[in-house]
Design a protein around this motif. Structure first.
Motif, PDB file in Angstrom:
ATOM      1  N   PRO A 240       0.823  -1.209   0.000  1.00  9.10           N
ATOM      2  CA  PRO A 240       0.000   0.000   0.000  1.00  9.10           C
ATOM      3  C   PRO A 240       0.861   1.265   0.000  1.00  9.10           C
ATOM      4  O   PRO A 240       1.922   1.316   0.643  1.00  9.10           O
ATOM      5  N   ASP A 245      -4.646   3.234   2.491  1.00  4.81           N
ATOM      6  CA  ASP A 245      -4.661   2.189   1.468  1.00  4.81           C
ATOM      7  C   ASP A 245      -4.488   0.809   2.109  1.00  4.81           C
ATOM      8  O   ASP A 245      -5.141  -0.168   1.721  1.00  4.81           O
ATOM      9  N   ARG A 248      -7.784  -0.211   3.650  1.00  8.06           N
ATOM     10  CA  ARG A 248      -8.785  -0.574   2.643  1.00  8.06           C
ATOM     11  C   ARG A 248      -8.460  -1.915   1.997  1.00  8.06           C
ATOM     12  O   ARG A 248      -9.346  -2.736   1.745  1.00  8.06           O
ATOM     13  N   GLN A 249      -7.177  -2.183   1.735  1.00  9.62           N
ATOM     14  CA  GLN A 249      -6.798  -3.468   1.146  1.00  9.62           C
ATOM     15  C   GLN A 249      -7.081  -4.616   2.104  1.00  9.62           C
ATOM     16  O   GLN A 249      -7.559  -5.677   1.690  1.00  9.62           O
TER      17      GLN A 249
END
Length: 440
Positions: A240, A245, A248-249
């Protein structure tokens, strides 16, 4: 009602190579210490009916190519009850397994302690408990198969005291037998299936599958892998760019979960179910897996849900079993955190998490951890191995979820992404901080 299988018929379900051992000699008369009227005649009738001299037979056997000691209860002999001479045989079976350092397999079918011998019969449970302790200290595995019925002290020592507990379908299993339990008791609670649902039994196995299942278990319990490399990442997701990020991943519903990692890492898996305190957590599967080379590894996995107290207690139980038997451990960490609802608090969330921490910290066998998703606070760290934790690119580890951190700091919700950046929770941040060994 169908006639119950005899002890030797039960043994025949497992092996055709049973070699019975003679019980240790005893100089006293077999009629018992209480001079119970008619006891001798009852024993004689039981012997004539079953062809056995006592309610327990034991000996050595080969099950699926594995040497072991097998003991079996003969329910037709006074209800498979435990008296002094049955205690002699149980003690001898445990001792034989310990001295030969081969697994003990117990086929349990008993109504409990023998009334005609009074407290002398009941104290046989203490003898069994002592032998169980010595067997565990020696690192020798014990597998029990619960037949019908498995009640009273036989269940509470030989059965429930085993490392792995299997049961035949529909078997009556419980400390209280059918004639002494409350009249309004739920009958389902006293069945093999009910005990499985409550986390007291690891599997219910059909008779025709018993030999194969026990063979798989004996292999798993006695074939430790020399080392446990972390699994490879199953997702092509790149590292990320930002903390948000990473969050969210890790929260992506399409991300590979624990079941996918376990399926890729093992060719066979045998579940160990429940905390033995009446609780299970489907979100924390545990068990023993076999690698492609036939070597075994104990696994504890989080499946992306908030981990319940029963999950932590099951994990601690399984890790301690692995430590006793010299089996390495793999933990897969993926949870937003420990369950924090009122039910979890009443079930002892804090104590259960502490138990998991201490089980990992106290393990003498190698414990390897792979962070595969969310690493939410202490609920995730409890199952992470210090100095032997790796991470996948689509994971994060944080002291607390960014949204909750923002709330604690009295920041508006839209500040969660900035807070995530400040928490340094990305895999590469964890590596820079020395908190993980590497990124797979």
């Amino acid at each position: 009602m169908a006639e119950r299988p005899s002890a030797r018929q039960a043994v025949a379900l497992l092996t055709g190579s049973f070699a019975e051992h003679a019980p240790p000699p005893r100089s006293s008369a077999p009629d018992g210490p209480l001079s119970w009227e008619g006891y001798g005649a009852s024993r004689a009738r039981a012997a004539d009916r079953t062809g056995e001299a006592e309610s327990v037979v034991y000996g050595t056997a080969d099950v699926g190519g594995r040497s072991c000691v097998v003991l079996a209860f003969e329910f037709g002999f006074l209800g498979g009850s435990l008296g002094e001479r049955a205690g002699d045989r149980l003690e001898a079976a445990y001792r034989l397994a310990r001295e030969r350092r081969v697994p003990l397999v117990s086929l349990v079918a008993t109504g409990g302690s023998r009334m005609q011998e009074g407290m002398v019969a009941l104290t046989q449970l203490q003898r069994v408990a002592r032998e169980s302790v010595l067997l565990r200290e020696a690192g020798v595995p014990h597998l029990a198969v619960l037949r019908d019925p498995a009640t009273g002290g036989g269940w509470a020592t030989v059965g429930a005291g085993a490392d792995v507990i299997l049961a035949l379908p529909g078997a009556q299993v419980g400390f209280a037998g059918s004639r002494v339990r409350p009249a309004d008791a739920d009958p389902a609670a006293y069945t093999a299936e009910g005990q499985l649902a409550a986390g007291h039994v690891d599997a219910v196995v059909r008779p025709e599958e018993l030999r194969g299942t026990v063979t798989r278990w004996l292999t798993a319990l006695t074939s430790p892998a020399p080392e446990v490399p972390p699994p490879a990442a199953l997702s092509p997701t790149p590292l990320p760019a930002t903390g948000w990020d990473a969050v969210r991943q890790a929260r992506d519903p399409a991300r590979p979960r624990a079941e996918a990692y376990l399926d890729a890492y093992f060719t066979d898996r045998l579940p160990l179910v429940g905390d033995r305190c009446g609780g299970t957590d489907p979100g924390t599967p545990c068990g023993i897996g076999l690698r492609p080379d036939g070597r075994s590894v104990v696994y504890v996995a989080q499946c992306g849900t908030a981990t319940r107290p029963a999950g932590y207690r099951t994990a601690a139980r399984v890790i301690r079993l692995a430590d006793r038997l010299g089996l390495p451990v793999l933990t897969l960490v993926d949870t937003p955190g420990a369950a924090n609802d009122a039910e979890a608090e009443r079930a002892g969330a804090g104590a259960a998490i502490a138990d998991a921490f201490t089980a990992v910290a106290g393990a003498r066998v190698p414990v390897t951890t792979l962070l595969i998703g969310e690493g939410g606070s202490g609920g995730a760290l409890a199952l992470a191995a210090p100095s032997r934790t790796w991470a996948t690119p689509d994971s994060y580890f944080s002291v607390i979820a960014p949204e909750l951190a923002a709330a604690i700091l009295k920041r508006p919700p839209e500040e969660a992404p900035r807070t995530a950046e400040q928490l340094h929770l990305r895999p590469q941040d964890l590596l820079d901080l020395g908190l993980i060994r590497g990124i797979v």
